[in-house]
Design a protein around this motif. Structure first.
Motif: not given
Length: 255
Positions: A34-43
């Motif tokens: 699961x990837x995406x920019x910082x702040x994308x909602x991953x965590x």
């Protein structure tokens, strides 16, 4: 039946939508990213799955059971373990005790057993110790059993955190940026470690990671989110060549 299935999950914090209409299905035995920019909602998604948050909308099913809104220790007891982007170990407890304490969901004895040191307590204590040493040996940490995590290198502390998660005997292991803070040499070791865990434990792995070397080397499928919403899904090759992903996250010079 899928091991993990999330259906149309949304998480709002006041007026902020951190996760929007997110869905995923993980089958037993997969290793996915699961990837995406910082702040994308991953965590936030990992926090929802592991019980730290309850979704505003949507359902989370694990192994055929609805675990939406269950407390973290209940989710762990069902077979979900995780690590954190910022390592969370008890630094004033030994490495061995960090592993032991993770067995609280599997103690198998009661208060009186412990106070009176009854046979059940002694038997389970011996079993917990044996399992803790087995995990430490498997991850090449046995020599640090009586050391304090605060005295170990960053790479070793990361390994201890993964060992603690594995000691709960999970069916699903969530790795939240396991490569964070690692140097190049440690990065190669981490890739080998995760591959070894995947090949030697009966486990499904879902990982968040910014280091593309780790994701593209290990993951069979990758899901990309941006501003809380899914923008792409596919194999590493498909993700690397997806224009939306390149625009939102990877950048032309990463491919």
């Amino acid at each position: 039946m899928s091991l993990l299935e999330i259906q149309n999950m949304t998480q709002r914090f006041g007026g902020l939508t951190a996760v929007s209409d997110f869905s995923v299905r993980l089958e037993k035995g997969e290793l996915c990213g699961l990837i995406g920019p910082n702040g994308a909602g991953k965590t936030t998604i990992f926090n929802l799955v592991s019980g730290f948050y309850t979704p505003t909308v949507g359902a989370i099913e694990f192994n055929g059971e609805n675990i939406t809104g269950k407390k973290p220790h209940k989710v762990t007891g069902k077979g979900v373990a995780r690590t954190f982007q910022n390592i969370r170990l008890w630094h004033d407890m030994t490495v061995l005790d960090n592993i032991r304490v993770s067995q609280h969901n599997h103690l198998g004895y009661g208060f009186l057993d412990a106070v009176l040191r009854l046979p059940r307590y002694n038997r389970r204590t011996s079993e917990i110790d044996a399992w803790a040493f087995e995990i430490l040996e498997a991850l090449q940490l046995a020599q640090y059993a009586n050391e304090y995590p605060k005295n170990l290198s960053y790479g070793l502390r990361r390994r201890v955190e993964i060992a603690r998660a594995l000691s709960t005997k999970p069916k699903l292991l969530l790795l939240d940026e396991p490569a964070a803070g690692l140097n190049t040499a440690d990065l190669d070791g981490l890739i080998s470690l995760i591959r070894w865990i995947y090949e030697n434990f009966d486990i499904t792995i879902w990982m968040i990671e910014h280091q593309m070397q780790v994701v593209m080397t290990l993951c069979q499928r990758i899901q990309v989110i941006d501003f809380g919403a899914t923008i792409a899904q596919g194999t590493p090759k498909e993700i690397q060549n997806n224009p939306e992903v390149i625009k939102a996250y990877l950048g032309d010079d990463t491919i």
